[in-house]
Design an enzyme around this catalytic site. Structure first.
Site, PDB file in Angstrom:
ATOM      1  N   CYS A  69      -9.095  55.366 -29.869  1.00 32.20           N
ATOM      2  CA  CYS A  69      -7.755  55.054 -29.357  1.00 32.20           C
ATOM      3  C   CYS A  69      -7.175  54.000 -30.287  1.00 32.20           C
ATOM      4  CB  CYS A  69      -7.805  54.544 -27.924  1.00 32.20           C
ATOM      5  SG  CYS A  69      -6.184  54.057 -27.277  1.00 32.20           S
ATOM      6  N   ASN A  71      -4.255  52.162 -30.539  1.00 34.84           N
ATOM      7  CA  ASN A  71      -3.714  50.896 -30.055  1.00 34.84           C
ATOM      8  C   ASN A  71      -4.786  50.041 -29.394  1.00 34.84           C
ATOM      9  OD1 ASN A  71      -1.036  51.154 -30.944  1.00 34.84           O
ATOM     10  ND2 ASN A  71      -0.557  52.521 -29.240  1.00 34.84           N
ATOM     11  N   CYS A 209       0.930  56.113 -28.039  1.00 34.82           N
ATOM     12  CA  CYS A 209      -0.418  56.613 -28.312  1.00 34.82           C
ATOM     13  C   CYS A 209      -0.677  56.402 -29.799  1.00 34.82           C
ATOM     14  CB  CYS A 209      -0.543  58.086 -27.938  1.00 34.82           C
ATOM     15  SG  CYS A 209      -2.132  58.812 -28.398  1.00 34.82           S
ATOM     16  N   THR A 211      -3.299  57.087 -31.860  1.00 34.02           N
ATOM     17  CA  THR A 211      -3.779  58.229 -32.642  1.00 34.02           C
ATOM     18  C   THR A 211      -2.711  59.318 -32.730  1.00 34.02           C
ATOM     19  OG1 THR A 211      -4.866  59.099 -30.648  1.00 34.02           O
ATOM     20  CG2 THR A 211      -6.229  57.828 -32.195  1.00 34.02           C
TER      21      THR A 211
END
Length: 273
Positions: A69, A71, A209, A211
């Site tokens: 992930c 962030n 998001c 990614t």
């Protein structure tokens, strides 16, 4: 058990330390619940590592695990530094990926996502059965399936306003058909890209998001010839700088510490941990 809440690009995460690797799926579902828990997009469990400064297990808000992930990687990097787990420049393990962290200012964090894979290019004809009449998605000639730690389907529209007219049911159907997060983007200019993401594990639009932004950035770079550095602006409107260096993706942006929460004994008694 103490949870620390951080936010990056509009995504919020609960971070907790554990000295043993366990299944935290039920705990993640409870503490991430927006009404019955503390509320978060995901749970990060920071674990000791022999070869790295630390490693993590990452859980989506529905309790499912994810290898990466973007962030959250920046949030956990700041957490680790603030809690003397690691130095300003350090490396941790996310699943099978080595993630490097660089803290450039008090709250500006850069993380190295690593490399990516172009899994497939998908003509719109393969997706038409998921579209409703007069669908915005009908205007997308090609979709791109890209792995940036998790799989993402990316499509570009020609009108920025169309990002506000996306059909949740269509995106959900695509998400299940390709077992991927769905990202619809608009290239405003060569260095600014807007996007909306429908995310697995959340099963809805998310404010951001990491990614997904990386997948959009790569698709724009390879198929639309955008530069090796661009600002990605998600639903939260919190811009994130992405760059490509030696074929690896780097994120840079602000991270905020929100606060701390303490888990009561009731959760243990209910068998969530």
């Amino acid at each position: 058990m103490v949870f620390y809440k951080y936010s990056g690009s509009g995504n919020d995460f609960l971070i907790v330390q554990s000295f043993k690797k366990k299944d935290f799926s039920n705990l993640a579902k409870q503490v991430c619940h927006r009404h019955e828990g503390f509320g978060a997009d995901g749970l990060v469990v920071v674990l000791p590592s022999k070869d790295y400064d630390y490693e993590w297990d990452f859980y989506n808000s529905d309790g499912s695990k994810a290898g990466m992930c973007g962030n959250a990687s920046r949030c956990v990097g700041l957490f680790a530094y603030q809690h003397a787990i690691a130095s300003k420049n350090h490396v941790f393990l996310a699943g099978k990926r080595e993630i490097s962290i660089c803290i450039e200012e008090p709250n500006i964090i850069e993380s190295n996502l690593g490399n990516y894979k172009i899994l497939d290019t998908i003509p719109a004809l393969r997706c038409e059965k998921f579209f409703t009449n007069d669908s915005v998605l009908e205007n997308i000639p090609t979709f791109y399936l890209i792995d940036t730690g998790v799989p993402h389907l990316v499509g570009f529209v020609k009108n920025k306003e169309w990002l506000n007219s996306l059909n949740t049911l269509e995106l959900r159907a695509l998400r299940h058909a390709f077992n991927a997060n769905i990202n619809i983007a608009f290239i405003e200019n060569k260095e600014t890209i807007f996007l909306q993401t429908y995310e697995r594990g959340v099963e809805d639009f998310t404010l951001a998001c990491g990614t997904g932004m990386a997948a959009v950035f790569i698709a724009a770079r390879i198929f639309y010839n955008t530069p090796e550095k661009a600002a990605l602006i998600p639903k939260s409107s919190e811009s994130l700088e992405l760059s490509l260096k030696n074929d690896e993706i780097f994120y840079k942006g602000a991270v905020r510490y929100i606060g701390m929460s303490v888990l009561g004994m009731s959760v243990f008694e209910n068998g969530c941990f």
